[in-house]
Motif scaffolding. Structure first.
Motif, PDB file in Angstrom:
ATOM      1  N   MET A   1     -37.339  39.753 -25.954  1.00 30.40           N
ATOM      2  CA  MET A   1     -36.012  39.336 -25.479  1.00 30.40           C
ATOM      3  C   MET A   1     -35.455  38.249 -26.392  1.00 30.40           C
ATOM      4  N   LEU A   2     -36.363  37.428 -26.880  1.00 34.02           N
ATOM      5  CA  LEU A   2     -35.946  36.394 -27.823  1.00 34.02           C
ATOM      6  C   LEU A   2     -35.319  37.024 -29.059  1.00 34.02           C
ATOM      7  N   HIS A   3     -35.950  38.046 -29.565  1.00 34.42           N
ATOM      8  CA  HIS A   3     -35.438  38.714 -30.752  1.00 34.42           C
ATOM      9  C   HIS A   3     -34.075  39.346 -30.498  1.00 34.42           C
ATOM     10  N   VAL A   4     -33.976  39.950 -29.345  1.00 39.18           N
ATOM     11  CA  VAL A   4     -32.692  40.557 -28.984  1.00 39.18           C
ATOM     12  C   VAL A   4     -31.622  39.479 -28.970  1.00 39.18           C
ATOM     13  N   ALA A   5     -31.943  38.367 -28.327  1.00 41.95           N
ATOM     14  CA  ALA A   5     -30.972  37.278 -28.209  1.00 41.95           C
ATOM     15  C   ALA A   5     -30.546  36.794 -29.587  1.00 41.95           C
ATOM     16  N   GLU A   6     -31.507  36.638 -30.455  1.00 39.74           N
ATOM     17  CA  GLU A   6     -31.182  36.181 -31.805  1.00 39.74           C
ATOM     18  C   GLU A   6     -30.298  37.182 -32.541  1.00 39.74           C
ATOM     19  N   ALA A   7     -30.722  38.448 -32.462  1.00 39.59           N
ATOM     20  CA  ALA A   7     -29.960  39.479 -33.161  1.00 39.59           C
ATOM     21  C   ALA A   7     -28.536  39.561 -32.649  1.00 39.59           C
ATOM     22  N   ALA A   8     -28.363  39.312 -31.355  1.00 41.05           N
ATOM     23  CA  ALA A   8     -27.020  39.426 -30.778  1.00 41.05           C
ATOM     24  C   ALA A   8     -26.299  38.077 -30.788  1.00 41.05           C
ATOM     25  N   ARG A   9     -26.937  37.086 -31.313  1.00 40.32           N
ATOM     26  CA  ARG A   9     -26.397  35.730 -31.381  1.00 40.32           C
ATOM     27  C   ARG A   9     -25.956  35.219 -29.998  1.00 40.32           C
ATOM     28  N   VAL A  10     -26.862  35.375 -29.044  1.00 41.40           N
ATOM     29  CA  VAL A  10     -26.615  34.826 -27.706  1.00 41.40           C
ATOM     30  C   VAL A  10     -27.914  34.167 -27.255  1.00 41.40           C
ATOM     31  N   SER A  11     -27.900  33.603 -26.070  1.00 48.37           N
ATOM     32  CA  SER A  11     -29.125  32.998 -25.556  1.00 48.37           C
ATOM     33  C   SER A  11     -29.909  34.024 -24.738  1.00 48.37           C
ATOM     34  N   VAL A  15     -28.986  37.484 -22.115  1.00 47.26           N
ATOM     35  CA  VAL A  15     -29.622  38.808 -22.148  1.00 47.26           C
ATOM     36  C   VAL A  15     -30.196  39.125 -20.782  1.00 47.26           C
ATOM     37  N   SER A  16     -30.894  38.168 -20.234  1.00 47.90           N
ATOM     38  CA  SER A  16     -31.495  38.369 -18.916  1.00 47.90           C
ATOM     39  C   SER A  16     -30.424  38.668 -17.875  1.00 47.90           C
ATOM     40  N   ALA A  17     -29.347  37.909 -17.942  1.00 52.74           N
ATOM     41  CA  ALA A  17     -28.255  38.095 -16.978  1.00 52.74           C
ATOM     42  C   ALA A  17     -27.696  39.510 -17.072  1.00 52.74           C
ATOM     43  N   LEU A  18     -27.518  39.973 -18.288  1.00 53.35           N
ATOM     44  CA  LEU A  18     -26.979  41.316 -18.476  1.00 53.35           C
ATOM     45  C   LEU A  18     -27.960  42.356 -17.932  1.00 53.35           C
ATOM     46  N   GLN A  31     -21.649  44.302 -25.479  1.00 50.97           N
ATOM     47  CA  GLN A  31     -21.778  45.293 -26.542  1.00 50.97           C
ATOM     48  C   GLN A  31     -22.781  44.836 -27.600  1.00 50.97           C
ATOM     49  N   ARG A  32     -22.654  43.590 -28.004  1.00 55.70           N
ATOM     50  CA  ARG A  32     -23.572  43.073 -29.023  1.00 55.70           C
ATOM     51  C   ARG A  32     -25.026  43.165 -28.556  1.00 55.70           C
ATOM     52  N   ILE A  33     -25.235  42.778 -27.301  1.00 55.71           N
ATOM     53  CA  ILE A  33     -26.594  42.789 -26.769  1.00 55.71           C
ATOM     54  C   ILE A  33     -27.147  44.208 -26.700  1.00 55.71           C
ATOM     55  N   GLU A  34     -26.316  45.103 -26.187  1.00 54.02           N
ATOM     56  CA  GLU A  34     -26.797  46.480 -26.062  1.00 54.02           C
ATOM     57  C   GLU A  34     -27.138  47.069 -27.426  1.00 54.02           C
ATOM     58  N   GLN A  35     -26.335  46.716 -28.382  1.00 59.64           N
ATOM     59  CA  GLN A  35     -26.605  47.189 -29.740  1.00 59.64           C
ATOM     60  C   GLN A  35     -27.948  46.656 -30.238  1.00 59.64           C
ATOM     61  N   ALA A  36     -28.147  45.371 -30.003  1.00 56.41           N
ATOM     62  CA  ALA A  36     -29.388  44.738 -30.462  1.00 56.41           C
ATOM     63  C   ALA A  36     -30.594  45.373 -29.784  1.00 56.41           C
ATOM     64  N   ILE A  37     -30.450  45.655 -28.490  1.00 58.05           N
ATOM     65  CA  ILE A  37     -31.552  46.280 -27.755  1.00 58.05           C
ATOM     66  C   ILE A  37     -31.903  47.621 -28.370  1.00 58.05           C
ATOM     67  N   ARG A  38     -30.865  48.389 -28.693  1.00 56.77           N
ATOM     68  CA  ARG A  38     -31.118  49.693 -29.318  1.00 56.77           C
ATOM     69  C   ARG A  38     -31.775  49.517 -30.685  1.00 56.77           C
ATOM     70  N   ASP A  39     -31.210  48.612 -31.464  1.00 57.91           N
ATOM     71  CA  ASP A  39     -31.744  48.433 -32.818  1.00 57.91           C
ATOM     72  C   ASP A  39     -33.222  48.068 -32.798  1.00 57.91           C
ATOM     73  N   ILE A  40     -33.540  47.141 -31.931  1.00 57.18           N
ATOM     74  CA  ILE A  40     -34.901  46.622 -31.912  1.00 57.18           C
ATOM     75  C   ILE A  40     -35.851  47.524 -31.133  1.00 57.18           C
TER      76      ILE A  40
END
Lengths: 339, 339
Positions: A1-11, A15-18, A31-40
Motif C-alpha cells: 500500500m505504501l508503494h501504491v501511495a507513493e506511485a500515486a503521490r498520495v498518502s 489509499v485505505s480510504a478509497l 483515478q491515480r490510485i486505481e492506476q497505481a494499483i493496476r500498475d503495481i
DNA sequence: TGACACGTTCGAAACGTTTAGATTAGCGTT
DNA sequence: AACGCTAATCTAAACGTTTCGAACGTGTCA
C-alpha cells in the motif's frame, strides 16, 4: 500500500480510504490510485488488516471424521454458506478424540478465527471455558455438550430412532438388535432412549443382550453384529445408530452366510448417496443435512454480525425415515406401514 | 505480550526470546515470565506473528467437490499430514467451476497461505500466473494443468483404464460403453486414451456412439447410460470414468428394467467404502488415496521447509483394479482372468 | 473581510509480534 | 585498574494495515 501511495503521490491513508470506501476521495486521486494499483499489481494484505481490525473473516470447523458421509455433506454445505458470506473455513478432523479436539481448537484460536462450529467429541474439554470466555462465538453441531451453553443445531435423535424402531416393530419384529457408538455424546444417548421407548411403547421387553456398542468404526459394527448374530436367540432385525458401523454390519451378515433382508432386516442412521442403488436398498434415517449446515452457518453468521448478547439458541430438526427394502415384514402382519 | 512483560517486570523482547527459545534467559526471569503468562492466561497472537514473520503456517486446499469420495479421502489424509506438521488447512470447494476456483484461490492468497494444493478445474485461470510468480508453492493434485509447471501427484490414469477395459475384453465383452467427464482435465483425457488403446490393443473397433460424456454429476451418468442402453446394438458392459456418475448409471440400469451383472456389466473409477458390501459388488479402479494425499502433502511441506529451487517434481502413482462381481464373463471365455 | 463550516487529504499512532543492535553487568586477564 | 569478553537484557524499528484528529483550501454567511 505504501508503494501504491507513493506511485500515486498520495498518502496511505487516502489509499485505505478509497479501498474501504470510508471517506470520499476526489475523482482525480481515485483515478491515480486505481492506476497505481493496476500498475503495481497491489493486493491488500489481509493479515495486516486482521491484526488492526481484530477480525480474520475466517471460521474454524471441527468434525470427528470427514469421511463419515453425514459430516462430509454438512461440511460441504457449511463451506458454501461461509464462502458466500466472504469467510474462509479452516477444517479440522478430531478423529473422535478429545485431546485431538482440544489441540485443534487451540490451533484455530491461535489463528484468531472469528467463530467456531464444533461437532464435538468427548465431553467438554477446553470447549467449556471457551464458551464461557465468550470471546469467540461457538456453535455446536450435531452434538450438544453438557454444561456448555451456546448456540446449537441438532437432530431430534430420540424421535428419529423411535420412529425407525417403531417401524420395525410394525413389520413384526420383536427382537431388534441395536448397535450404538460410545454413549458419551448426546446423539448416541438420545438415540438409545428412542430405541428403548419404542420398545416400551409397544409393550416389548428391552433385552440388554441385544444392545451392543462400539467406537464408530466399521470394524466395531462388524464385531457387534457378529456377537448379535451368534446369540442363541438372535435378533430378526438390527438397527445401527451410526453409518460407518453399518458397513461392518452388512459385512458380518455376509460373512456369516446370511442375507438381508431375507434372514435379517437392517436399518441405520444417516442416509448416503448409494443407498437406493444397490441391493439391498437400505432403510435409513436421513438427516436434513442441507438445513443442518445452513442453520449452523446462519447461527454463527448472526453472532459474527454483532448479535452477541442474545441468549443461546438451540435448533432441533427432524429426521426422516427413508423406507426402502432392507427390512422385511415378519410373520402375519399388516402390510401397510407408513413412515 | 506487553502485559506479560509488565507483570514480570521485563521487556517484551525477553518474553519473545523465552517463548521462541531464540536467546537464553536466566532461570529467574524465566520463572517470573512463566508465572505471569499463567496468571494472565496469555496466548500468543498468531496474526501479529504472521505479519512480522511473513508466514501463516496455513495452507490452502481446493477440490472440485468434497462429496466425491475420492476427494473426501484425500482431503482427510492431507488434513492429517499438515496437522502433524503444525499447519492449518483452509478448505475450499470449487464446484467444478473455473471462476469459483479463481475466486477461492484469491481468497486463500489474500489470507497469505504459505502454500496451495489444488485439484484444479477448468484450464489455467489465475493458477498459471501464481505458479509463475513463484511466491507461494503450488502442488497440483490429481489433475495436471497445461502450461503450469509445478509439483504434482497424479495417477497413471491411462494405464489404470487400460487395465480395466482389458479386463472387460478378456471377459468377452466387445461393445463396451464409456462414460467420461468433460475432457478438459487431464485425468479424463488420459482415461479416454486408456480406453481407446485397450480396444485397439485387442483389435477391437472404437465405436464413437459408445462414448458419452457428462459433467461429473449423478444425473449426467444417468442420462449417458440411458442413451447407451437405448442404442439398437447396446453395449454389454459400461465403464464409468467417474464415481458419482456411476450412481446414475446404476439407477438408469434399474429404471430401464435391466440388472447388473446379468444383463449388463459395470465397472468404474474410484473405489468407495460400500463397494463390497452391497449387490452387485462393483468392480472399480481404486486409487491409492493414502499415498496420493501423503505425497502431495510431502511435496508441499518440502517446499515450505525451504527447498524452493528444485525443479518441479511429478509423481505418478498406480491404480489398482478391484475385481468384484459387477462384470460377468460373456459367452465362451476362459474363466481365469487375473488383475 | 473575517469567521465558520465543509469536503478532502494527510500525518502519525496503533494493532502485537520479531529481531538487530545497543546496553549493561559480571568476570577473568594482564 | 583498565580492558575485553560473554551472557543477559533492553530499546526501538520494523511488518502493512486502519483510523483519529489535524490541516488545508474553498465557499458561504454575517
Amino acid at each position: 500500500m505504501l508503494h501504491v501511495a507513493e506511485a500515486a503521490r498520495v498518502s496511505v491513508a487516502t489509499v485505505s480510504a478509497l479501498l474501504n470506501g470510508t471517506a470520499t476521495v476526489s475523482p482525480e486521486l481515485t483515478q491515480r490510485i486505481e492506476q497505481a494499483i493496476r500498475d503495481i499489481g497491489y493486493k491488500r494484505n489481509a493479515i495486516a488488516r486482521s491484526l488492526k481490525m481484530g477480525t480474520t473473516r475466517t471460521i474454524g470447523l471441527t468434525v470427528p471424521h470427514i469421511t463419515n458421509p453425514f459430516f462430509t455433506d454438512v461440511v460441504s454445505v457449511i463451506q458454501q454458506a461461509f464462502d458466500r458470506a466472504g469467510y474462509a473455513v479452516m477444517l479440522c478432523c478430531t478423529d473422535e478424540d478429545l485431546n485431538t479436539q482440544d489441540e485443534q481448537i487451540r490451533l484455530l484460536l491461535d489463528r484468531m478465527v472469528d467463530g467456531l462450529i464444533v461437532a464435538r467429541v468427548g465431553d467438554g474439554g477446553i470447549l467449556k471455558s471457551i464458551v464461557e470466555d465468550a470471546n469467540v462465538p461457538v456453535v455446536l453441531l450435531d452434538r450438544l455438550c453438557e454444561g456448555v451453553d451456546t448456540d446449537a443445531v441438532v437432530l431430534d435423535n430420540q424421535r428419529a430412532v423411535f420412529d425407525a424402531v417403531t417401524y420395525l416393530i410394525h413389520l413384526g419384529h420383536r427382537r431388534i438388535g441395536y448397535i450404538t457408538g460410545t454413549s458419551d455424546i448426546s446423539p448416541m444417548h438420545d438415540r438409545m432412549i428412542g430405541y428403548r421407548e419404542a420398545l416400551q411403547a409397544a409393550g416389548l421387553p428391552v433385552a440388554e443382550e441385544l444392545i451392543r456398542s462400539g467406537n464408530f468404526h466399521e470394524i466395531d459394527g462388524y464385531n457387534a453384529t457378529m456377537q448379535l448374530l451368534s446369540l442363541h436367540d438372535r435378533p430378526s432385525a438390527i438397527f445401527s445408530a451410526n453409518n460407518p458401523m453399518v458397513i461392518g454390519t452388512m459385512k458380518a451378515i455376509r460373512d456369516i452366510g446370511l442375507s438381508c433382508p431375507e434372514d435379517i432386516s437392517v436399518a441405520c442412521f444417516d442416509d448416503f448417496p448409494w443407498s437406493d442403488v444397490f441391493v439391498p436398498q437400505l432403510t435409513t434415517v436421513a438427516q436434513p443435512v442441507q438445513a443442518i449446515g445452513e442453520q449452523a452457518a446462519n447461527l454463527l453468521l448472526d453472532r459474527l454480525a454483532g448479535n452477541r448478547d442474545a441468549p443461546p439458541r438451540k435448533l432441533v430438526l427432524k429426521g426422516r425415515l427413508m423406507i426402502r427394502n432392507s427390512c422385511r415384514p415378519l410373520g402375519a402382519v399388516a402390510q401397510s406401514v407408513s413412515a
